[in-house]
Design a protein around this motif. Structure first.
Motif, PDB file in Angstrom:
ATOM      1  N   ASN B  31      14.638  -2.369   0.262  1.00 56.34           N
ATOM      2  CA  ASN B  31      13.452  -2.212   1.189  1.00 56.34           C
ATOM      3  C   ASN B  31      12.360  -3.203   0.427  1.00 56.34           C
ATOM      4  O   ASN B  31      12.111  -3.173  -0.821  1.00 56.34           O
ATOM      5  N   PHE B  33       8.148  -4.726   1.199  1.00 58.33           N
ATOM      6  CA  PHE B  33       7.040  -4.216   1.798  1.00 58.33           C
ATOM      7  C   PHE B  33       5.934  -5.400   1.595  1.00 58.33           C
ATOM      8  O   PHE B  33       5.797  -6.147   0.625  1.00 58.33           O
ATOM      9  N   TYR B  35       1.754  -5.605   1.679  1.00 58.04           N
ATOM     10  CA  TYR B  35       0.407  -4.663   1.874  1.00 58.04           C
ATOM     11  C   TYR B  35      -0.764  -5.838   1.691  1.00 58.04           C
ATOM     12  O   TYR B  35      -0.479  -6.847   1.128  1.00 58.04           O
ATOM     13  N   LEU B  43      -4.855   0.398   0.074  1.00 56.26           N
ATOM     14  CA  LEU B  43      -3.533  -0.647   0.357  1.00 56.26           C
ATOM     15  C   LEU B  43      -3.107  -0.182   1.631  1.00 56.26           C
ATOM     16  O   LEU B  43      -2.767   0.994   2.168  1.00 56.26           O
ATOM     17  N   PHE B  48       7.169  -3.583   6.763  1.00 60.00           N
ATOM     18  CA  PHE B  48       8.318  -3.759   5.905  1.00 60.00           C
ATOM     19  C   PHE B  48       9.605  -3.882   6.384  1.00 60.00           C
ATOM     20  O   PHE B  48       9.810  -4.032   7.817  1.00 60.00           O
ATOM     21  N   TYR B  50      13.820  -3.021   5.710  1.00 58.98           N
ATOM     22  CA  TYR B  50      14.689  -2.045   5.079  1.00 58.98           C
ATOM     23  C   TYR B  50      15.989  -2.749   4.875  1.00 58.98           C
ATOM     24  O   TYR B  50      17.096  -2.089   4.546  1.00 58.98           O
ATOM     25  N   ASP B  59       0.927  -0.570   9.507  1.00 59.92           N
ATOM     26  CA  ASP B  59      -0.332  -0.004  10.088  1.00 59.92           C
ATOM     27  C   ASP B  59      -1.176  -1.275  10.673  1.00 59.92           C
ATOM     28  O   ASP B  59      -1.791  -0.931  11.517  1.00 59.92           O
ATOM     29  N   LEU B  90      -0.128  -7.841  -1.409  1.00 60.69           N
ATOM     30  CA  LEU B  90       1.004  -7.512  -2.336  1.00 60.69           C
ATOM     31  C   LEU B  90       2.106  -7.213  -1.751  1.00 60.69           C
ATOM     32  O   LEU B  90       2.215  -6.680  -0.755  1.00 60.69           O
ATOM     33  N   ARG B  96      16.913   1.701  -1.602  1.00 59.12           N
ATOM     34  CA  ARG B  96      17.066   2.923  -0.577  1.00 59.12           C
ATOM     35  C   ARG B  96      17.626   3.849  -1.374  1.00 59.12           C
ATOM     36  O   ARG B  96      18.455   4.004  -2.294  1.00 59.12           O
ATOM     37  N   LEU B 105       8.099   2.217  -6.803  1.00 64.30           N
ATOM     38  CA  LEU B 105       7.846   1.051  -5.941  1.00 64.30           C
ATOM     39  C   LEU B 105       7.419   0.045  -7.021  1.00 64.30           C
ATOM     40  O   LEU B 105       6.570   0.246  -7.987  1.00 64.30           O
ATOM     41  N   PHE B 107       5.792  -3.716  -7.520  1.00 65.30           N
ATOM     42  CA  PHE B 107       4.880  -4.596  -6.921  1.00 65.30           C
ATOM     43  C   PHE B 107       4.981  -5.912  -7.729  1.00 65.30           C
ATOM     44  O   PHE B 107       5.233  -6.293  -8.894  1.00 65.30           O
TER      45      PHE B 107
END
Lengths: 110, 116
Positions: B31, B33, B35, B43, B48, B50, B59, B90, B96, B105, B107
């Motif tokens: 996964n 992402f 942001y 954030l 994202f 997977y 969003d 970021l 997973r 997570l 970064f």
């Protein structure tokens, strides 16, 4: 969708004072994580809470997960200037959906 | 140590330019992402992924696209940069897991983009 409210948005403290930030959700959370982001840096994982009523400590930091798993707090005892930064809570809102609180920015005055 | 590397720490681009932000992770995470972080807004998830070639909108996907051709690399593309896309971006990755046990997570250092 699922959201979490994090308060306060800002907190200014004198060095040596305590600090607390809270995250509140309207729905039950499977787990919650806390991250710290230093000024100019990136978020770094602090801890994960999974169990109802769980309390974990890391030196001067105490993390709590509410009995109903709808709220969580991070408490710092006797803040130091090294505690400066923004603290975020985060939870999993479903498979691969990670939701962050807006963050609490902590300033510590020596 | 897990490492998430973003290609550029600072970029300055002009309105209308195409912008590529690259992110590479070295821990075989499924996964990844993207942001964006803005003062007072926290954030916000843009996209994202997977799995390789798989992506889902977050969003705030408008004005952005992504590419995941290889497992370790997740790219964010601004087809035509606008001033309201000035922000800190970021990248993050996570292995997973089953639902309810997210794991940590990781970064990247962040890419601060200024669009003039």
């Amino acid at each position: 969708g699922q959201q979490v409210m994090q308060i306060p948005q800002y907190q200014h403290v004198q060095e040596g004072e305590d600090f607390t930030t809270y995250c509140n959700s309207s729905t039950t959370l499977s787990n919650i994580q806390w991250y710290k982001q230093r000024p100019g840096g990136h978020p770094v994982f602090l801890i994960q809470l999974v169990k109802s009523g769980e309390v974990k400590k890391q030196k001067r930091l105490t993390f709590q997960f509410g009995e109903a798993k709808k709220n969580s707090s991070l408490h710092i005892t006797a803040t130091q200037t090294t505690d400066v930064g923004t603290y975020f809570c985060m939870f999993s809102g479903g498979y691969n959906k990670l939701i962050f609180g807006a963050g609490t920015r902590l300033a510590v005055h020596p | 140590d897990v490492k998430v590397t973003q290609s550029s720490r600072y970029l300055v681009k002009r309105t209308g330019e195409k912008v590529f932000l690259e992110c590479v992770q070295d821990m075989d995470h499924e996964n990844m992402f993207w942001y964006r972080q803005d003062p007072g807004l926290g954030l916000r998830l843009i996209y994202f992924s997977y799995d390789v070639k798989m992506k889902e909108k977050g969003d705030i996907p408008e004005g952005y696209s992504v590419s995941r051709e290889k497992k370790e690399r997740f790219s964010l593309i601004l087809e035509s940069a606008s001033t309201n896309q000035t922000s800190m971006y970021l990248c993050a990755s996570i292995p997973r897991r089953g639902q309810g046990n997210t794991g940590e997570l990781f970064f990247g250092e962040g890419s601060r983009l200024t669009v003039l």
